[in-house]
Design an enzyme around this catalytic site. Structure first.
Site, PDB file in Angstrom:
ATOM      1  N   ASP A 191     -18.292 -36.345  11.948  1.00  0.00           N
ATOM      2  CA  ASP A 191     -17.738 -35.709  10.741  1.00  0.00           C
ATOM      3  C   ASP A 191     -16.623 -36.541  10.119  1.00  0.00           C
ATOM      4  OD1 ASP A 191     -17.120 -33.249   9.048  1.00  0.00           O
ATOM      5  OD2 ASP A 191     -15.260 -33.370  10.213  1.00  0.00           O
ATOM      6  N   SER A 214     -16.073 -26.214   9.524  1.00  0.00           N
ATOM      7  CA  SER A 214     -16.440 -26.206  10.949  1.00  0.00           C
ATOM      8  C   SER A 214     -16.045 -24.897  11.637  1.00  0.00           C
ATOM      9  CB  SER A 214     -15.810 -27.390  11.683  1.00  0.00           C
ATOM     10  OG  SER A 214     -16.391 -28.597  11.249  1.00  0.00           O
ATOM     11  N   HIS A 272     -22.752 -28.590  10.033  1.00  0.00           N
ATOM     12  CA  HIS A 272     -22.994 -28.916   8.620  1.00  0.00           C
ATOM     13  C   HIS A 272     -23.163 -30.415   8.539  1.00  0.00           C
ATOM     14  CE1 HIS A 272     -18.965 -30.515   8.708  1.00  0.00           C
ATOM     15  NE2 HIS A 272     -18.574 -29.398   9.268  1.00  0.00           N
TER      16      HIS A 272
HETATM   17 ZN   LIG Z   1     -15.425 -31.864   8.378  1.00  0.00          ZN
END
Ligand SMILES: [Zn+2]
Length: 352
Positions: A245, A73, A288
């Site tokens: 995440d 990140s 991501h």
């Molecule tokens: Zn992560």
């Protein structure tokens, strides 16, 4: 005479059109770890629809970092904020350690208001990428110091301890107060601030997961927009749905869906603002994907989702970029995550 009048009329029309196309306000929203599967898991759990579907254009961004095929990140946030590929773990710097001005810093320099609203600690990698310049994302006290030097108008998130309970004994909250910031330690206190500068530290560490933290994220975005819209030169706001995440890292399907739907309700706040305020651009993307999530079954009537995680880490797949409002069509296509910054700067136009 008639010809002259027509010419003047035409010029006024063209001028008006040009003004209409100008981007004054930009809201960048980052779903940390949000790939297409996370979006579709949320859509399925919500029985077939999301506010996100109001977006007008969709693109894809390539997320690899300068050091790794799979980004973290820090490098992912820095690519979006600063427009450079850097080493994993780096915040707001290129591979040689040079500080690169973020979209937020440039907006601030141009006299616009700026904001950061997140559902994690304010010193965490993604928000830090827009505010700080540090070689390592774990330098949380140094990142808090960078907030004090950033001139950001509004920041709301967790992380009070990194501002006040520090090894070096400094109290960054007090320092920011002396620079004119209003300080809020709860969402009730945040809601009372309607203008000026605001440091909102609504949790000692990270805010709780959804649903425990309630409507903190959408409410914080509403509160930030109330303050930021006062600047006639416009604003730049970064919003992060930080904990999508964490659901991926935990391979926890319910957590991914809860956080995805909380982020979607936050997206509604941004879209509603852009609908009422022309000259606003909303760009929604991810740093991501997390979890290598695939959806192997589901039911749109019951909202049941059968998800499968292929990793407890990040993956390399391209992430979606959803856009809405003035200039939105610039975000169609396949491009680098580092292209988002120059696209936005170009749309801000003369105020660069
Ligand atoms: Zn992560």
């Amino acid at each position: 005479m008639k010809k002259v009048m027509m010419t003047i009329l035409m010029m006024v029309l063209v001028f008006d059109l040009a003004i209409g196309q100008e981007v004054k306000n930009v809201i960048v929203m980052i779903g940390d770890g949000m790939g297409v599967s996370q979006v579709y898991a949320g859509l399925t759990a919500n029985k077939g629809s999301l506010h996100l579907e109001r977006c007008q254009y969709v693109g894809f961004a390539k997320t690899y970092s300068a050091s790794d095929y799979i980004t973290d990140s820090g490098a992912g946030g820095t690519a979006i904020a600063c427009g450079v590929k850097t080493k994993n773990g780096t915040i707001g710097m290129d591979t040689s350690g040079n500080s690169i001005p973020s979209l937020l810093a440039i907006a601030s320099k141009n006299g616009q208001s700026t904001g950061v609203v997140v559902s994690c600690d304010l010193t965490h990698a993604t928000p830090a990428s827009f505010i700080a310049h540090q070689p390592n994302r774990n330098m949380t006290e140094e990142i808090a110091n960078d907030y004090a030097n950033s001139d950001v108008t509004v920041c709301i998130g967790g992380g009070r301890n990194n501002f006040e309970q520090r090894k070096d004994g400094r109290n960054i909250t007090a320092e920011m107060k002396s620079k004119g910031y209003q300080v809020a330690y709860s969402m009730d206190e945040v809601a009372k601030v309607k203008s000026g500068k605001l440091l909102g530290l609504v949790a000692e560490k990270h805010p709780a997961a959804f649903p425990e933290r309630g409507n903190m994220l959408p409410d914080a975005v509403s509160a930030a927009l109330d303050i930021l819209k006062n600047n006639e030169k416009g604003f730049f706001l970064m919003v992060e749905g930080s904990q999508i995440d964490w659901g991926g890292h935990a391979k926890n399907q319910e957590q991914v869906i809860n956080e995805m739907l909380d982020f979607d309700r936050t997206i509604k706040v941004a879209f509603d603002f852009a609908e009422k305020n022309p000259n606003t651009l909303v760009v929604i993307t991810a740093d991501h994907e997390t979890g290598g999530l695939s959806i192997v079954g589901g039911n749109l009537e019951t909202g049941e989702v059968k998800a499968s995680f292929s990793t407890g880490g990040h993956t390399s797949v391209m992430v979606p970029v959803y856009s809405y409002g003035t200039g939105a069509k610039e975000f169609a296509g396949i491009y680098q995550n580092t292209d988002i910054k120059p696209k936005i700067l170009q749309l801000y136009g003369s105020k660069k």
